[in-house]
Design a protein around this motif. Structure first.
Motif, PDB file in Angstrom:
ATOM      1  N   ARG A   9      46.432  34.769  54.461  1.00  0.00           N
ATOM      2  CA  ARG A   9      45.053  35.178  54.170  1.00  0.00           C
ATOM      3  C   ARG A   9      45.036  36.027  52.906  1.00  0.00           C
ATOM      4  O   ARG A   9      45.934  36.814  52.666  1.00  0.00           O
ATOM      5  N   ILE A  10      44.066  35.861  52.066  1.00  0.00           N
ATOM      6  CA  ILE A  10      43.902  36.452  50.732  1.00  0.00           C
ATOM      7  C   ILE A  10      45.043  36.089  49.776  1.00  0.00           C
ATOM      8  O   ILE A  10      45.142  36.609  48.683  1.00  0.00           O
ATOM      9  N   GLY A  11      45.904  35.169  50.194  1.00  0.00           N
ATOM     10  CA  GLY A  11      46.950  34.687  49.307  1.00  0.00           C
ATOM     11  C   GLY A  11      48.130  35.603  49.142  1.00  0.00           C
ATOM     12  O   GLY A  11      48.876  35.467  48.167  1.00  0.00           O
ATOM     13  N   ALA A  12      48.374  36.506  50.091  1.00  0.00           N
ATOM     14  CA  ALA A  12      49.503  37.431  49.951  1.00  0.00           C
ATOM     15  C   ALA A  12      49.826  38.119  51.271  1.00  0.00           C
ATOM     16  O   ALA A  12      48.956  38.269  52.139  1.00  0.00           O
TER      17      ALA A  12
ATOM     18  N   LYS B 178      42.218  38.498  40.972  1.00  0.00           N
ATOM     19  CA  LYS B 178      42.309  39.474  42.058  1.00  0.00           C
ATOM     20  C   LYS B 178      41.048  40.332  42.146  1.00  0.00           C
ATOM     21  O   LYS B 178      40.600  40.689  43.236  1.00  0.00           O
ATOM     22  N   VAL B 179      40.456  40.647  41.000  1.00  0.00           N
ATOM     23  CA  VAL B 179      39.184  41.376  40.995  1.00  0.00           C
ATOM     24  C   VAL B 179      38.107  40.550  41.692  1.00  0.00           C
ATOM     25  O   VAL B 179      37.349  41.053  42.535  1.00  0.00           O
ATOM     26  N   GLU B 180      38.036  39.280  41.365  1.00  0.00           N
ATOM     27  CA  GLU B 180      37.029  38.409  41.964  1.00  0.00           C
ATOM     28  C   GLU B 180      37.247  38.253  43.468  1.00  0.00           C
ATOM     29  O   GLU B 180      36.280  38.162  44.242  1.00  0.00           O
ATOM     30  N   SER B 181      38.495  38.256  43.884  1.00  0.00           N
ATOM     31  CA  SER B 181      38.793  38.156  45.313  1.00  0.00           C
ATOM     32  C   SER B 181      38.273  39.377  46.061  1.00  0.00           C
ATOM     33  O   SER B 181      37.667  39.250  47.137  1.00  0.00           O
ATOM     34  N   VAL B 182      38.462  40.564  45.506  1.00  0.00           N
ATOM     35  CA  VAL B 182      37.966  41.789  46.139  1.00  0.00           C
ATOM     36  C   VAL B 182      36.447  41.742  46.253  1.00  0.00           C
ATOM     37  O   VAL B 182      35.864  42.066  47.309  1.00  0.00           O
ATOM     38  N   ARG B 183      35.790  41.370  45.178  1.00  0.00           N
ATOM     39  CA  ARG B 183      34.323  41.296  45.203  1.00  0.00           C
ATOM     40  C   ARG B 183      33.832  40.282  46.233  1.00  0.00           C
ATOM     41  O   ARG B 183      32.870  40.529  46.962  1.00  0.00           O
TER      42      ARG B 183
ATOM     43  N   GLY C 154      53.161  36.189  47.277  1.00  0.00           N
ATOM     44  CA  GLY C 154      51.760  35.901  47.027  1.00  0.00           C
ATOM     45  C   GLY C 154      51.574  34.762  46.051  1.00  0.00           C
ATOM     46  O   GLY C 154      52.514  34.341  45.363  1.00  0.00           O
ATOM     47  N   GLY C 155      50.345  34.264  45.999  1.00  0.00           N
ATOM     48  CA  GLY C 155      50.044  33.140  45.124  1.00  0.00           C
ATOM     49  C   GLY C 155      48.757  33.303  44.346  1.00  0.00           C
ATOM     50  O   GLY C 155      48.095  32.313  44.020  1.00  0.00           O
TER      51      GLY C 155
ATOM     52  N   SER D 174      44.821  49.781  44.143  1.00  0.00           N
ATOM     53  CA  SER D 174      45.686  48.596  44.122  1.00  0.00           C
ATOM     54  C   SER D 174      45.373  47.748  42.910  1.00  0.00           C
ATOM     55  O   SER D 174      44.220  47.664  42.474  1.00  0.00           O
ATOM     56  N   SER D 175      46.412  47.080  42.393  1.00  0.00           N
ATOM     57  CA  SER D 175      46.215  46.146  41.283  1.00  0.00           C
ATOM     58  C   SER D 175      45.624  44.826  41.746  1.00  0.00           C
ATOM     59  O   SER D 175      45.259  43.995  40.928  1.00  0.00           O
ATOM     60  N   GLY D 176      45.549  44.606  43.048  1.00  0.00           N
ATOM     61  CA  GLY D 176      44.913  43.363  43.468  1.00  0.00           C
ATOM     62  C   GLY D 176      45.127  42.913  44.891  1.00  0.00           C
ATOM     63  O   GLY D 176      44.176  42.818  45.655  1.00  0.00           O
ATOM     64  N   ASN D 177      46.356  42.615  45.292  1.00  0.00           N
ATOM     65  CA  ASN D 177      46.567  41.982  46.587  1.00  0.00           C
ATOM     66  C   ASN D 177      46.246  42.917  47.756  1.00  0.00           C
ATOM     67  O   ASN D 177      45.612  42.498  48.727  1.00  0.00           O
TER      68      ASN D 177
END
Length: 319
Positions: free
Chosen positions: A51-54, A111-116, A307-308, A80-83
């Motif tokens: 889930r969430i790629g990581a 990763k920013v877009e994933s958080v949003r 992660g991917g 966090s930088s992303g994951n």
């Protein structure tokens, strides 16, 4: 010393039960061609398909769902930088509370877009550890949210250790298990799981040479803050936490570093041969095998592909 570690196998087993409804039991893939190239029989635990790629979905869910109602009511915050940012956003959404996320200004767009997309409220900061921590502390003060540290948190570490526990349940007779190191959450959780479930299995850590504070801390025995990291492995642009440091010092069998060219080559190799998308951080342990940095020839080695999440507009092998 081992008996007094801040995370135990029992903690990891409890985490596995707690997070089971919210995370995937990711597959373990093999490739005869990669075995030939890497010189070992390699079993890839594909957390890039999590889930969430990581793998971060594991620790975030364990930490969020371990909180009592009073602690979680005003939401959770992290840097966090992303994951981990995306993972905490998902875990908070699953529990029905707000997530406040501090991200460095150079965080990958994907990763920013994933958080949003997952509902996290983002605050950007300068790309330094000090700036990230200061911004998170300010949100805690203003909002009353609970800080979930991305790696220096026993509940997060226990959650991350469930990936290695699943790997060993699927492939119990490994000679070694390896993972990359950034803040140390995954690697220390992995070390606890492997030590508890397969004591004869070696525990190997790998870090980018251009972000090698954990390696220097482990070799000297003194927790050493890193210089500003400059590595393509954006998920490892962190500094080793004290909790992870104590675990790695006690349990690691070996720790090596790899250069940027090897990381890029290994990332592309996995894409082309294993046919799965991994991000640069995932390629770090593969690079150690490719460069023969560890005594892996002919051995059965488990590798956690962390992660991917990749910005496809900025692939490292594109001109």
């Amino acid at each position: 010393m081992i008996d007094q570690l801040p995370v135990t196998l029992a903690d990891i087993e409890a985490a596995a039960s707690r997070i089971a409804p919210f995370v995937h039991r990711t597959p373990v893939l093999t490739s005869r061609r990669l075995d030939e190239i890497l010189g070992a029989k390699v079993f890839f635990k594909c957390e890039n398909l999590q889930r969430i790629g990581a793998f971060k979905a594991r620790g975030a869910h364990n930490a969020v769902f371990a909180l009592d109602e009073g602690a979680v009511a005003r939401g959770v915050v992290t840097h966090s930088s992303g994951n981990h940012a995306a993972a905490l956003s998902l875990a908070a959404r699953n529990r029905g509370v707000p997530a406040f996320i501090v991200m460095p200004s150079n965080a990958p767009t994907a990763k920013v877009e994933s958080v949003r997309r997952l509902g996290g409220e983002i605050t950007f900061c300068e790309p330094t550890i000090a700036a990230r921590e200061a911004a998170a502390e300010e949100i805690v003060a203003q909002r009353g949210a609970t800080l979930i540290h991305p790696y220096d948190d026993p509940k997060v570490i226990a959650g991350q250790g469930t990936a290695a526990a699943e790997l060993l349940a699927k492939v119990p007779d490994l000679d070694a298990v390896m993972a990359p190191v950034g803040g140390g959450g995954l690697m220390s959780g992995t070390a606890v799981a492997v030590h508890g479930l397969a004591p004869s299995t070696k525990i190997w850590a790998v870090e980018p040479a251009q972000a090698d504070d954990a390696w220097r801390s482990w070799t000297t025995g003194v927790l050493t803050p890193g210089d500003p990291p400059d590595t393509i492995a954006d998920g490892l642009r962190t500094t080793l936490g004290g909790t992870g440091f104590s675990i790695l010092r006690a349990l690691l069998d070996d720790f090596v570093t790899v250069d940027e060219a090897a990381i890029v080559s290994s990332m592309r190799l996995v894409w082309e041969v294993l046919k799965v998308v991994i991000e640069p951080s995932s390629a770090v342990p593969v690079a150690a095998l490719l460069d023969r940095k560890l005594p892996s020839d002919g051995r059965r080695v488990g590798v956690i592909l962390t992660g991917g999440n990749v910005d496809l507009e900025h692939l490292p092998w594109r001109p």
